[in-house]
Design a protein around this motif. Structure first.
Motif, PDB file in Angstrom:
ATOM      1  N   HIS A  72      70.282 -95.723   1.456  1.00 51.95           N
ATOM      2  CA  HIS A  72      71.120 -94.628   1.952  1.00 51.95           C
ATOM      3  C   HIS A  72      71.722 -93.790   0.821  1.00 51.95           C
ATOM      4  N   GLU A  73      71.436 -94.121  -0.436  1.00 53.51           N
ATOM      5  CA  GLU A  73      71.910 -93.330  -1.576  1.00 53.51           C
ATOM      6  C   GLU A  73      70.777 -92.394  -1.997  1.00 53.51           C
ATOM      7  N   THR A  97      72.636 -86.254   0.733  1.00 52.33           N
ATOM      8  CA  THR A  97      73.010 -86.237   2.144  1.00 52.33           C
ATOM      9  C   THR A  97      73.949 -87.371   2.498  1.00 52.33           C
ATOM     10  N   VAL A  98      74.874 -87.089   3.392  1.00 53.94           N
ATOM     11  CA  VAL A  98      75.646 -88.154   4.041  1.00 53.94           C
ATOM     12  C   VAL A  98      74.667 -88.890   4.959  1.00 53.94           C
ATOM     13  N   PRO A  99      74.473 -90.195   4.776  1.00 51.34           N
ATOM     14  CA  PRO A  99      73.368 -90.889   5.451  1.00 51.34           C
ATOM     15  C   PRO A  99      73.650 -91.273   6.903  1.00 51.34           C
ATOM     16  N   LEU A 100      73.721 -90.239   7.746  1.00 52.02           N
ATOM     17  CA  LEU A 100      73.824 -90.440   9.188  1.00 52.02           C
ATOM     18  C   LEU A 100      72.861 -89.485   9.877  1.00 52.02           C
ATOM     19  N   VAL A 101      72.243 -89.927  10.950  1.00 53.56           N
ATOM     20  CA  VAL A 101      71.425 -89.031  11.771  1.00 53.56           C
ATOM     21  C   VAL A 101      71.879 -89.169  13.223  1.00 53.56           C
ATOM     22  N   GLY A 104      71.003 -86.692  20.220  1.00 57.69           N
ATOM     23  CA  GLY A 104      71.949 -86.582  21.319  1.00 57.69           C
ATOM     24  C   GLY A 104      73.333 -86.895  20.787  1.00 57.69           C
ATOM     25  N   ARG A 105      73.981 -87.885  21.386  1.00 55.48           N
ATOM     26  CA  ARG A 105      75.285 -88.339  20.892  1.00 55.48           C
ATOM     27  C   ARG A 105      75.184 -89.692  20.195  1.00 55.48           C
ATOM     28  N   GLN A 106      73.966 -90.189  20.017  1.00 55.54           N
ATOM     29  CA  GLN A 106      73.775 -91.470  19.340  1.00 55.54           C
ATOM     30  C   GLN A 106      73.661 -91.232  17.834  1.00 55.54           C
ATOM     31  N   VAL A 107      74.558 -91.826  17.071  1.00 57.81           N
ATOM     32  CA  VAL A 107      74.566 -91.691  15.614  1.00 57.81           C
ATOM     33  C   VAL A 107      74.163 -93.019  14.993  1.00 57.81           C
ATOM     34  N   ASP A 108      73.256 -92.968  14.024  1.00 57.13           N
ATOM     35  CA  ASP A 108      72.799 -94.168  13.318  1.00 57.13           C
ATOM     36  C   ASP A 108      72.938 -93.972  11.816  1.00 57.13           C
ATOM     37  N   GLY A 109      73.202 -95.073  11.121  1.00 63.19           N
ATOM     38  CA  GLY A 109      73.282 -95.038   9.667  1.00 63.19           C
ATOM     39  C   GLY A 109      71.897 -95.085   9.048  1.00 63.19           C
ATOM     40  N   VAL A 110      71.561 -94.065   8.265  1.00 61.32           N
ATOM     41  CA  VAL A 110      70.255 -94.023   7.611  1.00 61.32           C
ATOM     42  C   VAL A 110      70.128 -95.208   6.652  1.00 61.32           C
ATOM     43  N   GLY A 111      69.060 -95.969   6.808  1.00 60.52           N
ATOM     44  CA  GLY A 111      68.821 -97.110   5.943  1.00 60.52           C
ATOM     45  C   GLY A 111      69.595 -98.359   6.318  1.00 60.52           C
ATOM     46  N   LEU A 112      70.384 -98.274   7.363  1.00 61.32           N
ATOM     47  CA  LEU A 112      71.175 -99.422   7.792  1.00 61.32           C
ATOM     48  C   LEU A 112      70.919 -99.771   9.251  1.00 61.32           C
ATOM     49  N   LEU A 123      59.374 -90.553   2.184  1.00 56.22           N
ATOM     50  CA  LEU A 123      59.957 -89.520   3.036  1.00 56.22           C
ATOM     51  C   LEU A 123      61.075 -90.125   3.875  1.00 56.22           C
ATOM     52  N   VAL A 124      62.085 -89.287   4.202  1.00 60.46           N
ATOM     53  CA  VAL A 124      63.181 -89.756   5.032  1.00 60.46           C
ATOM     54  C   VAL A 124      63.709 -88.588   5.858  1.00 60.46           C
ATOM     55  N   VAL A 125      64.145 -88.874   7.073  1.00 53.21           N
ATOM     56  CA  VAL A 125      64.750 -87.860   7.944  1.00 53.21           C
ATOM     57  C   VAL A 125      66.262 -87.932   7.793  1.00 53.21           C
ATOM     58  N   VAL A 126      66.880 -86.763   7.611  1.00 54.28           N
ATOM     59  CA  VAL A 126      68.333 -86.681   7.450  1.00 54.28           C
ATOM     60  C   VAL A 126      68.879 -85.592   8.367  1.00 54.28           C
ATOM     61  N   GLN A 127      70.195 -85.565   8.518  1.00 51.06           N
ATOM     62  CA  GLN A 127      70.840 -84.566   9.362  1.00 51.06           C
ATOM     63  C   GLN A 127      71.115 -83.306   8.547  1.00 51.06           C
ATOM     64  N   GLU A 128      70.639 -82.161   9.020  1.00 53.25           N
ATOM     65  CA  GLU A 128      70.813 -80.923   8.261  1.00 53.25           C
ATOM     66  C   GLU A 128      72.285 -80.625   7.982  1.00 53.25           C
TER      67      GLU A 128
END
Length: 390
Positions: A72-73, A97-101, A104-112, A123-128
């Motif tokens: 997540h870093e 990026t702040v590692p959250l995606v 809808g309303r479901q938020v998950d920690g990227v890499g966690l 490659l990784v998907v992040v929140q714009e």
């Protein structure tokens, strides 16, 4: 894409389908991703962490039986974007990026979470909306430290540390070193760092610590923190109160009026250190409660796995202020990035190695030795499994 997956404690390089960004999301080509203490904990204690997060209302934290891509870093370049993006970050833009995606309303920690694969991948998907362009040509290795340094930035904010305060940092792993660096960047005059490891004490000195203590030889309380006017026993405080009353009684006004005026001026505020617990092992908190001066403010940054025992009566009688810190706000993340970019915050002493995806398992093993490494970054472009100099 190539990635490193974790399942039941086993780290291995795997081929996974390229992720696709959803609405409001970016696809980032990973150039660096730091290995965090949370990643080390997740390998060995995933279910304990997941149980704790479940009680906090988040039941989707990584569990040992799931296949999870940690990391997540993250530092990388924008490769693509999903629908409904603002489009302010063009392809090729270097970003952190702040590692959250959010879906809808479901938020998950990227890499966690198994639902949000992380940066131990190409490659990784992040929140714009949580992604920032890297300013001033900040080098990749330093930009990748934005996330862990933001954790320290937030911890120092939680401590409400003033420049004239004495700060005591217990534990000089990556978190403790980051806290030392932020404290000195903020102009805190006296920073005392304590660690059993000679290597980590040397890094604490490089990070700017004014006093470095080996707790096996000297006490950070009795030695380094002495001479700052802290109350260390209850009789000390009682005597100070009686002395103050007897002195005020000589004035031509009621003592309580003088006391109230001094209180408004801040003159009655007891001197106290701000202590940062950055170890996270059982017994640390109780040891701090027993040894800390009266009125100390304690900020817990280290993550203790499992249960621990402490004596609340110690904190009550000393009137200690116990706080806990996790993560950061988006503003703290942004401020950390710009402090790194303009050079007011120096995180370079933390960097001790870089490794390719094939060397991640070896890097986890190396990080178990405090004398060898502090922060290892993953560079997916490296073909070797050896840990390289940063």
């Amino acid at each position: 894409m190539r990635a490193v997956s974790l399942t039941r404690g086993l780290l291995e390089v795997v081929d996974l389908p390229d992720p696709r960004p959803g609405a409001g999301q970016l696809l980032v080509s990973v150039e660096r991703c730091g290995i965090c203490g949370s990643d080390l904990h997740s390998r060995l204690h995933a279910d304990e962490l997941a149980d704790s997060l479940d009680l906090c209302g988040y039941p989707r934290y990584a569990r040992s039986g799931q296949q999870v891509v940690l990391g997540h870093e993250i530092y990388g370049e924008v490769a693509d974007r999903g629908p409904w993006c603002a489009g302010t970050l063009a392809s090729g833009t270097p970003v952190v990026t702040v590692p959250l995606v959010r879906r809808g309303r479901q938020v998950d920690g990227v890499g966690l979470s198994a639902h949000a694969p992380g940066g131990f991948a190409e490659l990784v998907v992040v929140q714009e909306s949580l992604t920032l362009p890297v300013p001033n040509g900040l080098p990749a290795d330093l930009a990748a430290l934005t996330e862990p340094m933001a954790v320290a930035w937030h911890a120092v904010n939680r401590g409400e540390v003033r420049r004239k305060d004495v700060a005591i940092v217990l534990g000089c792993g990556p978190v403790g070193l980051a806290v030392v660096s932020v404290l000195k960047a903020r102009g805190v005059a006296t920073v005392i760092a304590s660690d059993y490891s000679a290597g980590r004490r040397a890094l604490a000195t490089r990070c700017g610590a004014d006093v470095v203590v080996d707790p096996a030889v000297a006490s950070p309380w009795e030695g380094a923190a002495a001479g700052h006017g802290f109350m260390t026993t209850l009789p000390d405080e009682y005597n100070a109160g009686i002395d103050a009353l007897e002195g005020l009684a000589r004035l031509p006004v009621p003592w309580w009026a003088s006391w109230r005026a001094l209180q408004v001026m801040g003159a009655t505020r007891p001197k106290r250190p701000v202590v940062f617990e950055c170890v996270g092992v059982p017994g640390m908190l109780d040891g701090i409660l027993a040894a800390a001066p009266l009125h100390a403010r304690v900020v817990v940054v280290g993550v203790c796995m499992g249960t621990d025992t402490l004596r609340p009566s110690l904190a009550v009688n000393k009137e200690l202020d116990l706080r806990f810190a996790v993560g950061y706000t988006p503003l703290e993340f942004r401020d950390t990035l710009h402090a790194l970019a303009d050079g007011t915050l120096d995180a370079s002493p933390l960097l001790t190695g870089r490794v390719g995806l094939a060397g991640v398992a070896g890097a986890f093993a190396a990080l178990a030795d405090p004398e060898e490494h502090a922060k290892i970054l993953i560079d997916p472009s490296l073909a070797t499994d050896r840990i390289m100099a940063p």
